[in-house]
Enzyme design. Structure first.
Site, PDB file in Angstrom:
ATOM      1  N   ASP A 127       0.878  -1.140  -0.193  1.00  0.00           N
ATOM      2  CA  ASP A 127       0.127  -0.054   0.082  1.00  0.00           C
ATOM      3  C   ASP A 127       0.772   1.249   0.134  1.00  0.00           C
ATOM      4  OD1 ASP A 127      -2.476  -1.251   0.043  1.00  0.00           O
ATOM      5  OD2 ASP A 127      -2.753  -1.721   2.542  1.00  0.00           O
ATOM      6  N   VAL A 272      -4.371 -10.847  -5.779  1.00  0.00           N
ATOM      7  CA  VAL A 272      -2.885 -11.144  -7.205  1.00  0.00           C
ATOM      8  C   VAL A 272      -1.733 -10.243  -7.483  1.00  0.00           C
ATOM      9  CG1 VAL A 272      -2.994 -10.498  -9.118  1.00  0.00           C
ATOM     10  CG2 VAL A 272      -5.013 -12.598  -8.528  1.00  0.00           C
TER      11      VAL A 272
HETATM   12  O1  F6P Z   1      -1.999  -4.108   4.394  1.00  0.00           O
HETATM   13  C1  F6P Z   1      -2.085  -4.566   2.488  1.00  0.00           C
HETATM   14  C2  F6P Z   1      -2.981  -5.209   2.329  1.00  0.00           C
HETATM   15  O2  F6P Z   1      -3.130  -5.614   0.716  1.00  0.00           O
HETATM   16  C3  F6P Z   1      -4.229  -3.890   2.506  1.00  0.00           C
HETATM   17  O3  F6P Z   1      -3.671  -3.659   0.620  1.00  0.00           O
HETATM   18  C4  F6P Z   1      -5.701  -4.746   2.289  1.00  0.00           C
HETATM   19  O4  F6P Z   1      -6.934  -4.083   1.930  1.00  0.00           O
HETATM   20  C5  F6P Z   1      -5.476  -5.950   2.913  1.00  0.00           C
HETATM   21  O5  F6P Z   1      -3.822  -5.995   3.070  1.00  0.00           O
HETATM   22  C6  F6P Z   1      -5.756  -7.495   3.097  1.00  0.00           C
HETATM   23  O6  F6P Z   1      -4.902  -7.651   4.077  1.00  0.00           O
HETATM   24  P1  F6P Z   1      -5.674 -10.031   4.024  1.00  0.00           P
HETATM   25  O7  F6P Z   1      -4.986 -10.113   2.801  1.00  0.00           O
HETATM   26  O8  F6P Z   1      -5.348 -10.314   5.386  1.00  0.00           O
HETATM   27  O9  F6P Z   1      -7.491  -9.695   3.607  1.00  0.00           O
END
Ligand code: F6P
Length: 342
Positions: A127, A272
Site C-alpha cells: 500500500d 494477485v
Molecule cells: O495491507 C496490505 C493489504 O494488501 C491491503 O491493501 C488490503 O486491504 C489488505 O492487505 C488485505 O488483507 P488480507 O489479505 O489480510 O485480507
C-alpha cells in the site's frame, strides 16, 4: 550476537529479499547467528521458531511471500502478550529482533521497544502508506501488476464499448490506485482520501463515450461515495480491527450502468497484487533495507526503523511509523484531473 527475525501483517513481494540480506550481512560480515520467528508476532508469542542461516536464505531473492510466514496476530490484545514475547526472546537468547512489517506490526514493535525489547523495524506494504518512509518495497510490484491489468482491460473495453471498473488494494490510502491509474491511462481514479461524487464519475463516463472511447475507472477498495458508508464484504475484522473490504467496484459499476444505460463490468485484482516475484526495484529497496537494518542493530540503535529518504536509507524513530498512515496528498491527486473523462 543472536538476532530474531519476523515478518508480520499482509505479505508483500520483497520480504524474502530483506530476510536474505539481513542474514547474509549479519552472518558473513559480523558472524552473527539468526533465529526465524514463525508467522509474525504469533511465533514470538507462542515460541515457534525456525532455522535461519545462510543456507536457508539461498535462492529466495526472487521469491514472493515470506519463508518465515506471516499473520495479523496482535500481541497487545492479550494481557500477557508482551511478557510472552519477552520470554521467547530470553529462551532463545536473542540480543535483538529485526521486525519487518507495516503500520500495525511496527506499531507493536514501537510499543515493545518502549518496554525495553531491543529491536529495529523495516517498513513493508504494497500500500506504500507507512509514515516515515518515502516508499515501501512491495508497492512497485503491486503497481506494475495493476498497470498490466489496466493495459489489458483497455483493449477488451474498447472492443465492447463498455465501462470497466478495476478495483485495486488500498483500504485507507490510494497510492496503488493513483500510480497504476496514471500509468495505465485510467479515465477516473477514485481513492479513499477523497470521497467521490457519483454524478461526477458518471459525467466522466459519458464524456469518454462521447469521444468514442470506453472508460476505465480505477478504484481503491477503500474509496467511498460522498456521504456514504464504506462498502464491506462482511463484518469480519482482523486483530487490528480492520474490516475486510471488497465491493466498491460492483457497487459503482451497477450505478454507472443505471445512470448511463451502458454496460459496466468489474475486475477485482485482489491478492494477485501481493503475490509472485518482486520487481527489480523492490528487490533493490528490500535488500538495502536489510543491510541497513543490520547496521542499526550493530550500532545498538534500537527503537528505530530504516526508511527511504530520496535515495538515502536513514534511521527514524519507530514511533514515526506508528503515528498513522501516510495518505495521498490532495495536491498530488489533483495533478491528474485533466485525464478524468477525457
Ligand atoms: O495491507 C496490505 C493489504 O494488501 C491491503 O491493501 C488490503 O486491504 C489488505 O492487505 C488485505 O488483507 P488480507 O489479505 O489480510 O485480507
Amino acid at each position: 550476537m543472536r538476532v530474531g527475525v519476523l515478518t508480520g501483517g499482509g505479505d508483500c513481494p520483497g520480504l524474502n529479499a530483506v530476510i536474505r540480506s539481513v542474514v547474509r550481512k549479519g552472518a558473513q560480515e559480523y558472524g552473527w547467528s539468526f533465529t526465524g520467528l514463525v508467522d509474525g508476532w504469533s511465533g514470538a508469542v507462542h515460541d515457534r521458531t525456525m532455522r535461519l542461516d545462510v543456507a536457508a536464505v539461498r535462492g529466495i531473492l526472487p521469491l514472493g511471500g515470506t519463508i518465515l510466514g506471516s499473520s495479523r496476530t496482535n500481541p497487545l490484545k492479550s494481557p500477557d502478550g508482551i511478557d510472552r514475547i519477552k520470554e521467547t526472546v530470553a529462551a532463545h537468547e536473542l540480543d535483538a529482533l529485526v521486525v519487518i512489517g507495516g503500520e500495525d506490526t511496527l506499531g507493536v514493535a514501537s510499543r515493545l521497544a518502549e518496554e525495553g525489547v531491543p529491536l529495529v523495524g523495516v517498513p513493508k506494504t504494497i500500500d506504500n502508506d507507512v509514515s516515515g518512509t518515502d516508499y515501501t518495497f512491495g508497492f512497485d510490484t503491486a503497481v506494475n501488476i495493476a498497470t498490466e491489468a489496466i493495459d489489458r482491460l483497455h483493449t477488451t473495453a474498447e472492443s465492447h464499448k463498455r465501462t470497466l471498473v478495476v478495483e485495486v488494494m488500498g483500504r485507507h490510502s490510494g497510492w496503488i490506485a493513483l500510480h497504476a491509474g496514471v500509468a495505465g491511462g485510467a479515465n477516473a481514479i477514485l481513492i479513499p482520501e477523497l470521497e467521490f461524487d457519483l454524478d461526477e464519475v458518471c459525467g466522466w463516463v459519458e464524456k469518454r463515450f462521447e469521444i468514442n472511447y470506453a472508460p476505465i475507472i480505477v478504484v481503491a477498495e477503500g474509496a467511498v461515495p460522498k456521504a456514504g458508508q464504506m462498502v464491506l464484504k462482511d463484518d469480519a475484522r482482523d486483530e487490528f480491527g480492520h474490516v475486510r473490504l471488497s465491493g466498491i467496484a460492483d457497487w459503482l459499476a451497477h450505478r454507472i450502468e443505471g445512470v448511463t444505460g451502458k454496460e459496466a463490468r468489474t475486475t477485482v485484482l485482489g491478492h494477485v497484487q501481493r503475490g509472485g516475484t518482486p520487481t527489480a526495484y523492490d528487490r533493490w529497496l528490500a535488500t538495502r533495507f536489510g543491510l541497513h537494518a543490520v547496521d542499526a542493530v550493530r550500532d545498538g540503535e534500537f527503537g528505530t526503523m530504516v526508511a527511504l529518504r530520496g535515495t538515502d536509507i536513514v534511521r527514524v524513530p519507530l514511533a514515526d511509523a506508528a503515528r498513522g498512515i501516510k495518505r495521498v496528498p490532495t495536491g498530488l491527486y489533483s495533478e491528474f484531473g485533466i485525464f478524468f473523462g477525457t
